[in-house]
Design a protein around this motif. Structure first.
Motif, PDB file in Angstrom:
ATOM      1  N   ARG A   5     -11.205 -28.306 -27.269  1.00 59.01           N
ATOM      2  CA  ARG A   5     -11.552 -29.546 -27.676  1.00 59.01           C
ATOM      3  C   ARG A   5     -13.049 -29.910 -27.989  1.00 59.01           C
ATOM      4  O   ARG A   5     -13.748 -30.568 -27.277  1.00 59.01           O
ATOM      5  CB  ARG A   5     -11.291 -30.438 -26.518  1.00 59.01           C
ATOM      6  CG  ARG A   5      -9.893 -30.550 -25.795  1.00 59.01           C
ATOM      7  CD  ARG A   5      -9.023 -31.247 -26.700  1.00 59.01           C
ATOM      8  NE  ARG A   5      -7.793 -31.302 -26.186  1.00 59.01           N
ATOM      9  CZ  ARG A   5      -6.617 -30.370 -26.267  1.00 59.01           C
ATOM     10  NH1 ARG A   5      -6.555 -29.286 -27.253  1.00 59.01           N
ATOM     11  NH2 ARG A   5      -5.571 -30.589 -25.506  1.00 59.01           N
ATOM     12  N   CYS A   6     -13.498 -28.727 -28.729  1.00 59.43           N
ATOM     13  CA  CYS A   6     -15.044 -28.651 -28.906  1.00 59.43           C
ATOM     14  C   CYS A   6     -15.240 -29.850 -30.249  1.00 59.43           C
ATOM     15  O   CYS A   6     -16.556 -30.102 -30.317  1.00 59.43           O
ATOM     16  CB  CYS A   6     -15.428 -27.577 -29.479  1.00 59.43           C
ATOM     17  SG  CYS A   6     -14.941 -26.906 -31.086  1.00 59.43           S
ATOM     18  N   SER A   7     -14.359 -30.047 -30.956  1.00 57.08           N
ATOM     19  CA  SER A   7     -14.502 -31.153 -32.186  1.00 57.08           C
ATOM     20  C   SER A   7     -14.980 -30.447 -33.406  1.00 57.08           C
ATOM     21  O   SER A   7     -15.361 -31.131 -34.186  1.00 57.08           O
ATOM     22  CB  SER A   7     -15.112 -32.400 -31.744  1.00 57.08           C
ATOM     23  OG  SER A   7     -16.465 -32.338 -31.473  1.00 57.08           O
ATOM     24  N   ALA A   8     -15.351 -29.163 -33.417  1.00 52.20           N
ATOM     25  CA  ALA A   8     -16.071 -28.448 -34.221  1.00 52.20           C
ATOM     26  C   ALA A   8     -15.155 -28.781 -35.616  1.00 52.20           C
ATOM     27  O   ALA A   8     -15.828 -28.926 -36.898  1.00 52.20           O
ATOM     28  CB  ALA A   8     -16.279 -27.136 -34.264  1.00 52.20           C
ATOM     29  N   CYS A   9     -13.825 -28.573 -35.631  1.00 44.36           N
ATOM     30  CA  CYS A   9     -12.985 -28.791 -36.689  1.00 44.36           C
ATOM     31  C   CYS A   9     -13.030 -30.033 -37.348  1.00 44.36           C
ATOM     32  O   CYS A   9     -13.072 -30.272 -38.591  1.00 44.36           O
ATOM     33  CB  CYS A   9     -11.665 -28.579 -36.381  1.00 44.36           C
ATOM     34  SG  CYS A   9     -10.607 -29.383 -35.090  1.00 44.36           S
TER      35      CYS A   9
ATOM     36  N   ILE B  70      -7.282 -30.573 -35.692  1.00 46.03           N
ATOM     37  CA  ILE B  70      -6.575 -30.098 -34.466  1.00 46.03           C
ATOM     38  C   ILE B  70      -5.436 -31.170 -34.148  1.00 46.03           C
ATOM     39  O   ILE B  70      -4.570 -30.843 -33.845  1.00 46.03           O
ATOM     40  CB  ILE B  70      -7.481 -29.855 -33.230  1.00 46.03           C
ATOM     41  CG1 ILE B  70      -6.558 -29.106 -32.074  1.00 46.03           C
ATOM     42  CG2 ILE B  70      -8.189 -30.939 -32.693  1.00 46.03           C
ATOM     43  CD1 ILE B  70      -5.909 -27.970 -32.313  1.00 46.03           C
TER      44      ILE B  70
ATOM     45  N   PRO C  13     -14.331 -22.233 -32.737  1.00 42.35           N
ATOM     46  CA  PRO C  13     -14.708 -21.087 -31.824  1.00 42.35           C
ATOM     47  C   PRO C  13     -13.740 -20.201 -31.363  1.00 42.35           C
ATOM     48  O   PRO C  13     -14.184 -18.985 -30.669  1.00 42.35           O
ATOM     49  CB  PRO C  13     -15.683 -22.109 -30.936  1.00 42.35           C
ATOM     50  CG  PRO C  13     -14.863 -23.229 -30.785  1.00 42.35           C
ATOM     51  CD  PRO C  13     -14.352 -23.542 -32.075  1.00 42.35           C
TER      52      PRO C  13
ATOM     53  N   CYS D 181      -6.935 -24.534 -27.995  1.00 41.75           N
ATOM     54  CA  CYS D 181      -7.924 -25.350 -28.233  1.00 41.75           C
ATOM     55  C   CYS D 181      -8.806 -25.971 -26.908  1.00 41.75           C
ATOM     56  O   CYS D 181      -8.452 -26.264 -26.047  1.00 41.75           O
ATOM     57  CB  CYS D 181      -7.379 -26.669 -28.812  1.00 41.75           C
ATOM     58  SG  CYS D 181      -8.672 -28.136 -29.102  1.00 41.75           S
TER      59      CYS D 181
ATOM     60  N   ILE E 166      -5.715 -23.079 -38.152  1.00 39.57           N
ATOM     61  CA  ILE E 166      -5.137 -24.360 -38.283  1.00 39.57           C
ATOM     62  C   ILE E 166      -4.379 -24.635 -39.519  1.00 39.57           C
ATOM     63  O   ILE E 166      -3.211 -24.981 -39.653  1.00 39.57           O
ATOM     64  CB  ILE E 166      -6.175 -25.523 -38.306  1.00 39.57           C
ATOM     65  CG1 ILE E 166      -6.756 -25.300 -36.779  1.00 39.57           C
ATOM     66  CG2 ILE E 166      -5.618 -27.000 -38.427  1.00 39.57           C
ATOM     67  CD1 ILE E 166      -8.000 -26.440 -36.344  1.00 39.57           C
TER      68      ILE E 166
HETATM   69  S1  SF4 Z   1     -12.679 -26.307 -33.650  1.00 37.01           S
HETATM   70 FE1  SF4 Z   1     -10.746 -27.868 -33.311  1.00 37.01          FE
HETATM   71  S2  SF4 Z   1      -9.138 -26.700 -32.843  1.00 37.01           S
HETATM   72 FE2  SF4 Z   1     -11.011 -25.289 -32.306  1.00 37.01          FE
HETATM   73  S3  SF4 Z   1     -11.359 -25.490 -30.413  1.00 37.01           S
HETATM   74 FE3  SF4 Z   1     -12.776 -26.952 -31.482  1.00 37.01          FE
HETATM   75  S4  SF4 Z   1     -11.533 -29.017 -31.278  1.00 37.01           S
HETATM   76 FE4  SF4 Z   1     -10.039 -27.136 -30.801  1.00 37.01          FE
END
Ligand code: SF4
Lengths: 473, 257
Positions: free
Chosen positions: A323-327, A350, A382, A321, A387
């Motif tokens: 930590r992009c927060s897209a999920c 995540i 990304p 991860c 998950i």
């Molecule tokens: S989408 Fe969620 S799990 Fe994937 S890198 Fe971004 S924060 Fe992490």
């Protein structure tokens, strides 16, 4: 089995299970509106810039491949990183857990002779509860990221990885500033520009008068010992360059093998997270440079349960991860409940897999169930962390971690037994038909089945099953 | 073609009309449908709730029974998803490599209804007639596990009399999620409320999907609110024809012979 993150320090465990915490968020219409607005906006922005990148799928595959390779040889890369950072004049500290990391940082700040530090927004320091630890040691940490500052001044907890104050609207932010920001102009309006100016005014003074900064890191390049922070506001760059002493805390999984690998992540991260083609500020530093920037640099490598995650063959992909927060932004559960319901600094999909892994599943049993397994998070990630697969895997671990049978486990065993015997199965179907008489569209069901009838009718079981119909044709 | 029907336990017990429609539709298209004896359930509820060891006998039963057939169909995206994505995983976790490869082989021959029609049988116009305003909800497992894409829409577009209306935020989960609907009933309800809001905003008479489970959830909500909008399985729409008594408004009567 390697140690998991210790209890009683930091923020990985909630006080109540997810369904109970979620109930409170769901009852707050303002929160629901703020979240829906924010996640919808950022989803749209991100989707638009991702659509512009014709090689997005290849980039994702490359990101996943680099991460898989990195995690597979983590100890070797960390030793290389340590050697290079030391060579460049930095000092490397290894922290087994949150308690140790907090102690290392507190000692370093004390040794620098100050009682105030400035901070770059960092998930690792949130995870270990560094602000609380510094506070109790008489050291004042000042957050310099705007959203993180809002959370800090509000005495609140962050509810999103990237936008910690996502649950607040601007009127609420104005109130917080008026209440808690030293020297704020009492005629402050809730105009975003005015709010940002007020924060800038307050922070500028702090930047110029504080000799120690604490940061996290988005990446650490093993081959050169270079650390990298990407951000949008420029406050991070101020913290990274102005003070005399810089202390960086990073989870051990943030290392990447080579400088070239950054190329992949610097494309993936901004598009997936803020919906920007490129983040406005990328700061990189390697050890210390005499006469330029901080003259003392400390790197704290944080484990805090990560070795335990690494030991799980299926679970370890959570360490990819970035930590992009897209999920979070695409998660329909997160969109309704917000981050606080997850009880951890890592919310959303995540968080539902990483938090229980860091603490051990037995201490976070409700989180792997905080998902419908709809799979939107997997498509958004990304670096292609699967998950949903992790959630199913962790649910199995939760069930295995229980010492005693529960009502659920007894029912599940009975159902499996029945489903494996056609005669029993058909008898159960006949019973379901009989329940038409008692069920009144399912409203008389016992717990937990009564959860269904909170909001939904249950259809009557039909008079004839499919197999009966087939038999009679 | 000889096609084996995997009915799924939910369709068998609660929504036989969806399974009957699947049979009648395939027969109308000139295929032979067989119903293998001894089948029960794919074990999805067990696997997704964390009871993988309990699911192993169900995986074994399913793989053994269906191994005898070249083409297997089920009117459920999520059950086909379980067969295709989870059966081998469950077998491997239990250390049964032979079962895992058997499960993989069966999975490769198992299709969700719209996949079977479009990819294997090569039809999009199944000769159906259904004079109603319909909106389509793409269920998560059809969409993201099976990647059925627009196959169901291509089938619906060829149905005579049918007015297809686009569902806003179609790709958002309806909030069912198996035992999620019970364990997190409040969150599930909030998601359902938004889904129903979107369904009602289309003005459709019927909301369709390829999963009886999600339809049970959405339909249960629509019924509770007395909206008058019905949840009808895709198979039932595709099975309806202009023959008297088959294209009626009542989904159950749509498939009685
Ligand atoms: S989408 Fe969620 S799990 Fe994937 S890198 Fe971004 S924060 Fe992490």
């Amino acid at each position: 089995m390697p140690a998991t993150a210790p209890a009683g320090v930091g923020q990985l465990r909630g006080e109540e299970p997810f369904p109970a915490a979620a109930r409170r968020s769901l009852a707050d219409p303002q929160l629901r509106r703020n979240l829906r607005h924010a996640t919808t906006t950022i989803r749209g922005k991100s989707a638009a810039v991702i659509a512009e990148a014709p090689d997005w799928e290849q980039l994702r595959a490359a990101g996943a491949a680099v991460k898989a390779d990195t995690i597979a040889r983590l100890p070797e890369l960390l030793e290389q990183l340590e050697a290079k950072v030391t060579e460049a004049g930095g000092v490397v500290h290894w922290a087994a857990d949150a308690v140790e990391a907090n102690r290392i940082v507190t000692d370093l700040v004390r040794a620098a002779g100050t009682d105030r530090i400035i901070k770059v927004k960092s998930m690792a320091t949130q995870e270990i509860g560094l602000n609380e630890a510094l506070d109790s040691a008489g050291i004042t940490p000042v957050e310099t990221d705007l959203a993180e500052l809002i959370v800090q001044l509000g005495g609140d907890r962050p509810s999103h990885i990237l936008v910690p104050a996502i649950h607040r609207n601007r009127a609420e932010i104005r109130d917080i500033f008026l209440r808690a920001m030293p020297g704020v102009d009492p005629s402050l309006t809730d105009d975003p520009a005015a709010l940002a100016a007020a924060a800038r005014h307050y922070l500028r003074k702090t930047f110029l008068s504080t000799p120690v900064a604490v940061s996290g890191a988005n990446f650490a390049v093993a081959e050169t010992g270079t650390l990298a922070v990407v951000e949008s506001e420029g406050n991070g760059r101020m913290c990274l360059t102005l003070p005399e002493t810089l202390i960086t805390i990073m989870g051990v999984e943030k290392v990447v093998p080579t400088w070239r690998d950054l190329e992949v992540f610097l494309q993936l991260l901004p598009r997936a997270s803020t919906g920007e083609r490129m983040n406005p500020y990328t700061s990189m530093w390697t050890g210390v440079t005499p006469g330029d920037g901080p003259q003392a640099f400390h790197l704290v490598l944080l484990d805090n349960g990560r070795s335990a995650v690494l030991a799980d063959e299926v679970g370890r992909q959570a360490l990819w991860c970035i930590r992009c927060s897209a999920c979070l932004n695409v998660c329909p559960v997160y969109e309704r409940t917000g981050g606080h319901a997850y009880g951890s600094v890592y919310p959303g999909p995540i968080g539902a897999v990483l938090s229980p892994q860091l603490t051990g599943v037995a201490e976070n049993t409700s989180l792997p169930y905080a998902s419908t397994l709809c799979g939107a998070c997997y498509d958004a990630c990304p670096v292609k962390i699967d998950i949903p697969e992790l959630l199913v895997h962790l649910r199995a671990e939760v069930v295995e971690s229980r010492r005693r049978p529960t009502a659920e486990s007894i029912a599940m065993a009975a159902a499996a037994h029945t489903m494996d015997r056609v005669g029993w199965y058909e008898a159960a179907q006949r019973a379901a038909r009989l329940s038409r008489l008692a069920g009144r569209r399912g409203r008389g069901l016992p717990p937990p089945l009564n959860g269904w009838t909170v909001s939904r009718d249950l259809p009557d079981a039909p008079a004839e099953t499919f197999r009966d119909w087939w038999a009679r044709r | 073609m000889r096609i084996a029907l995997f009915v799924t336990c939910l369709a068998d017990t609660m929504f036989p009309q969806a399974a009957k429609a699947t049979v009648l539709l395939l027969e109308r298209l000139g295929h032979e449908v067989v119903f293998p004896d001894g089948q029960t359930c794919c074990g999805q509820m067990h696997i997704n709730t964390g009871y993988q060891p309990e699911a192993v006998p169900l995986v074994r039963r399913h793989a053994r029974i269906f191994d005898a057939y070249d083409v297997i169909v089920a009117p459920s995206g999520s059950c086909v998803g379980t067969v295709r994505q989870q059966h081998a995983m469950v077998a491997r976790r239990a250390g049964d490599e032979r079962l895992a490869s058997l499960a993989e082989s069966v999975a490769a021959r198992t299709y969700e209804l719209s996949e079977l029609l479009v990819d294997v049988l090569g039809v999009t116009d199944v000769g159906a007639y259904y004079p109603h305003r319909v909106t389509y909800h793409p269920t998560c497992h059809s969409l993201r596990v099976l990647r059925v894409g627009d196959r169901p829409l291509r089938l619906l577009r060829e149905v005579r009399g049918l007015g297809l209306v686009e569902l806003p935020a179609a790709e958002q989960c309806c909030g069912f999620g198996g035992t999620f609907a019970l364990k997190n009933a409040d969150t599930s309800t909030a998601m359902l409320a938004d889904k129903m809001h979107h369904v009602l905003s289309t003005g459709a008479d019927v909301c369709t999907a390829s999963d009886s489970s999600c339809l049970m959830h959405i339909g249960g909500g629509l019924s509770r609110l007395r909206t008058g909008v019905r949840a009808v399985h895709l198979a039932e729409i595709l099975a309806s024809t202009e023959q008297p008594g088959t294209a009626g408004a009542q989904s159950r009567s749509a498939v009685t012979r």
